[in-house]
Design a protein around this motif. Sequence first.
Motif, PDB file in Angstrom:
ATOM      1  N   ASP A 140     -20.506  -0.804   4.771  1.00 39.87           N
ATOM      2  CA  ASP A 140     -19.825  -1.271   3.584  1.00 39.87           C
ATOM      3  C   ASP A 140     -18.520  -0.195   3.319  1.00 39.87           C
ATOM      4  O   ASP A 140     -18.642   0.823   3.907  1.00 39.87           O
ATOM      5  CB  ASP A 140     -20.212  -1.452   2.294  1.00 39.87           C
ATOM      6  N   TYR A 141     -17.461  -0.698   2.977  1.00 36.80           N
ATOM      7  CA  TYR A 141     -16.347   0.171   2.482  1.00 36.80           C
ATOM      8  C   TYR A 141     -15.772  -0.466   1.260  1.00 36.80           C
ATOM      9  O   TYR A 141     -15.817  -1.651   0.872  1.00 36.80           O
ATOM     10  CB  TYR A 141     -15.214   0.177   3.807  1.00 36.80           C
ATOM     11  N   ARG A 142     -14.852   0.541   0.626  1.00 41.21           N
ATOM     12  CA  ARG A 142     -14.209   0.195  -0.656  1.00 41.21           C
ATOM     13  C   ARG A 142     -12.628   0.137  -0.583  1.00 41.21           C
ATOM     14  O   ARG A 142     -12.246   0.715   0.253  1.00 41.21           O
ATOM     15  CB  ARG A 142     -14.921   1.296  -1.560  1.00 41.21           C
ATOM     16  N   LEU A 143     -12.262  -0.755  -1.437  1.00 41.81           N
ATOM     17  CA  LEU A 143     -10.737  -0.882  -1.421  1.00 41.81           C
ATOM     18  C   LEU A 143     -10.434  -0.680  -3.001  1.00 41.81           C
ATOM     19  O   LEU A 143     -11.315  -1.083  -4.032  1.00 41.81           O
ATOM     20  CB  LEU A 143     -10.408  -2.323  -0.846  1.00 41.81           C
ATOM     21  N   HIS A 144      -9.206  -0.136  -3.279  1.00 43.83           N
ATOM     22  CA  HIS A 144      -8.721  -0.029  -4.623  1.00 43.83           C
ATOM     23  C   HIS A 144      -7.063  -0.267  -4.303  1.00 43.83           C
ATOM     24  O   HIS A 144      -6.742  -0.541  -3.490  1.00 43.83           O
ATOM     25  CB  HIS A 144      -8.782   1.535  -4.973  1.00 43.83           C
ATOM     26  N   LEU A 145      -6.829  -0.592  -5.787  1.00 45.62           N
ATOM     27  CA  LEU A 145      -5.292  -0.861  -6.191  1.00 45.62           C
ATOM     28  C   LEU A 145      -4.592   0.223  -5.899  1.00 45.62           C
ATOM     29  O   LEU A 145      -4.711   1.455  -6.528  1.00 45.62           O
ATOM     30  CB  LEU A 145      -4.936  -1.495  -7.207  1.00 45.62           C
ATOM     31  N   TYR A 146      -3.550   0.558  -5.060  1.00 41.12           N
ATOM     32  CA  TYR A 146      -2.617   1.824  -4.906  1.00 41.12           C
ATOM     33  C   TYR A 146      -1.059   1.483  -5.283  1.00 41.12           C
ATOM     34  O   TYR A 146      -0.638   0.268  -5.056  1.00 41.12           O
ATOM     35  CB  TYR A 146      -2.943   2.555  -3.681  1.00 41.12           C
ATOM     36  N   GLY A 147      -0.600   2.670  -5.531  1.00 42.61           N
ATOM     37  CA  GLY A 147       0.719   2.484  -5.884  1.00 42.61           C
ATOM     38  C   GLY A 147       1.403   3.965  -5.555  1.00 42.61           C
ATOM     39  O   GLY A 147       0.505   5.002  -5.459  1.00 42.61           O
ATOM     40  N   SER A 148       2.794   4.123  -5.354  1.00 45.18           N
ATOM     41  CA  SER A 148       3.107   5.679  -4.816  1.00 45.18           C
ATOM     42  C   SER A 148       3.414   5.997  -6.210  1.00 45.18           C
ATOM     43  O   SER A 148       3.531   5.640  -7.206  1.00 45.18           O
ATOM     44  CB  SER A 148       4.250   5.583  -4.064  1.00 45.18           C
ATOM     45  N   ALA A 149       3.293   7.494  -6.220  1.00 48.57           N
ATOM     46  CA  ALA A 149       3.467   8.297  -7.338  1.00 48.57           C
ATOM     47  C   ALA A 149       4.924   8.235  -8.089  1.00 48.57           C
ATOM     48  O   ALA A 149       5.140   7.978  -9.206  1.00 48.57           O
ATOM     49  CB  ALA A 149       3.407   9.798  -7.187  1.00 48.57           C
ATOM     50  N   ASP A 150       5.956   8.054  -6.882  1.00 49.54           N
ATOM     51  CA  ASP A 150       7.161   7.804  -7.503  1.00 49.54           C
ATOM     52  C   ASP A 150       7.396   6.483  -7.976  1.00 49.54           C
ATOM     53  O   ASP A 150       8.116   6.195  -9.192  1.00 49.54           O
ATOM     54  CB  ASP A 150       8.113   7.781  -6.279  1.00 49.54           C
ATOM     55  N   TYR A 151       6.931   5.116  -7.353  1.00 47.67           N
ATOM     56  CA  TYR A 151       6.848   3.871  -8.115  1.00 47.67           C
ATOM     57  C   TYR A 151       6.249   4.014  -9.354  1.00 47.67           C
ATOM     58  O   TYR A 151       6.628   3.296 -10.249  1.00 47.67           O
ATOM     59  CB  TYR A 151       6.283   3.023  -7.134  1.00 47.67           C
ATOM     60  N   LEU A 152       4.920   4.581  -9.680  1.00 45.94           N
ATOM     61  CA  LEU A 152       4.195   4.456 -10.894  1.00 45.94           C
ATOM     62  C   LEU A 152       5.144   5.418 -12.004  1.00 45.94           C
ATOM     63  O   LEU A 152       5.131   4.980 -13.177  1.00 45.94           O
ATOM     64  CB  LEU A 152       3.125   5.060 -10.695  1.00 45.94           C
ATOM     65  N   ALA A 153       5.911   6.275 -11.613  1.00 50.62           N
ATOM     66  CA  ALA A 153       6.432   7.031 -12.506  1.00 50.62           C
ATOM     67  C   ALA A 153       7.748   6.327 -12.901  1.00 50.62           C
ATOM     68  O   ALA A 153       8.395   6.587 -14.172  1.00 50.62           O
ATOM     69  CB  ALA A 153       6.874   8.488 -11.863  1.00 50.62           C
ATOM     70  N   GLN A 154       8.340   5.330 -12.187  1.00 46.13           N
ATOM     71  CA  GLN A 154       9.375   4.425 -12.699  1.00 46.13           C
ATOM     72  C   GLN A 154       8.927   3.540 -13.621  1.00 46.13           C
ATOM     73  O   GLN A 154       9.898   2.542 -14.201  1.00 46.13           O
ATOM     74  CB  GLN A 154      10.154   3.848 -11.513  1.00 46.13           C
ATOM     75  N   HIS A 155       7.707   3.153 -13.837  1.00 40.01           N
ATOM     76  CA  HIS A 155       7.422   1.861 -14.534  1.00 40.01           C
ATOM     77  C   HIS A 155       6.444   2.504 -15.633  1.00 40.01           C
ATOM     78  O   HIS A 155       5.745   3.632 -15.683  1.00 40.01           O
ATOM     79  CB  HIS A 155       6.543   0.951 -13.579  1.00 40.01           C
ATOM     80  N   PRO A 156       6.320   1.750 -16.888  1.00 41.80           N
ATOM     81  CA  PRO A 156       5.227   2.089 -17.907  1.00 41.80           C
ATOM     82  C   PRO A 156       3.935   2.228 -17.403  1.00 41.80           C
ATOM     83  O   PRO A 156       3.568   1.505 -16.370  1.00 41.80           O
ATOM     84  CB  PRO A 156       5.451   0.566 -18.858  1.00 41.80           C
TER      85      PRO A 156
END
Length: 305
Positions: free
Chosen positions: A159-175
Amino acid sequence: MDWEQLRFFLELARAGRLVIAARRMGVDHTTVSRKVQALEKSLGRPLFLREHEGYKLTEAGRALLPQVEAMESAYVGISDSLPTLGEQLSGQVRIAATEAYSTLLLAEQLAELGRRYPHLKVDLLALPRAVQLSRNEADIVITLERPERGPFIITRLTDYRLHLYGSADYLAQHPTITQVEQLSGHRFVSYVDDLLFSKELTFLDELLKNAKADLCSTSVLTQQRAVAAGAGLAILPAFAANQEPRLRQVLADEISFTRTFWMLMPIELKDIARTRTVWNFLREQAAQEQTTLLPPLQHKESVDE
């Protein structure tokens, strides 16, 4: 009777085509033809019917086949009991696996396989699509889909696991995202819907109702590079995304998917020493990668600390 000639007879009987038998033996197709013709000459009878669609066993060939298979089983037993013989494995094994698993895990694992068995030749098909064992495209396949039927040996590799990801820069630009409902205002990166090779890759519908991707690719590694560059959010395998320092998990304590890699090979290859050795090696390596494939889930408590 020459065992070398019998090995080529056995491979051609299983493959049905010269080019496939030659690939598996790691030789030119003319070598297979020459060895089989020499065997037929020594026996004084044809073993194959040469037809347009391939090679089919004659009555003499069908009578010989189980005897040669018994000889092969005896040889495999001797190889297993004497490691020095196992180290001399030769021929070719073609492995097909999903793009990320091939690129990020198998590539390094196969380097170790090469050190153990220097005479073994391996083809690795790293493809963002399904491979058909029935078409002899590969000898061993690692896939997301478990076949419901077919003359295959099948095992649950891992089995393997998946998660939701975003870049640090992208996330810093949004609430800051604190709940799933807030995802509706974000851009997503995902697969091209009509080119999906497995229903196991449909994540957005499970994540958010009516979610649509703004950037699509058939390649999960392309998706990961795009997300790392700030293109949006994506569901990515942890064994891949956790290697990218620009990425951060989003709602790590709430969003997690688990999928399974299945490993298959045609049943007629199960007693061939080289394919069985590679099969066992891949299982061994998958077991050693469990922390990478199934990293511990993050929880709010550990994040706050």
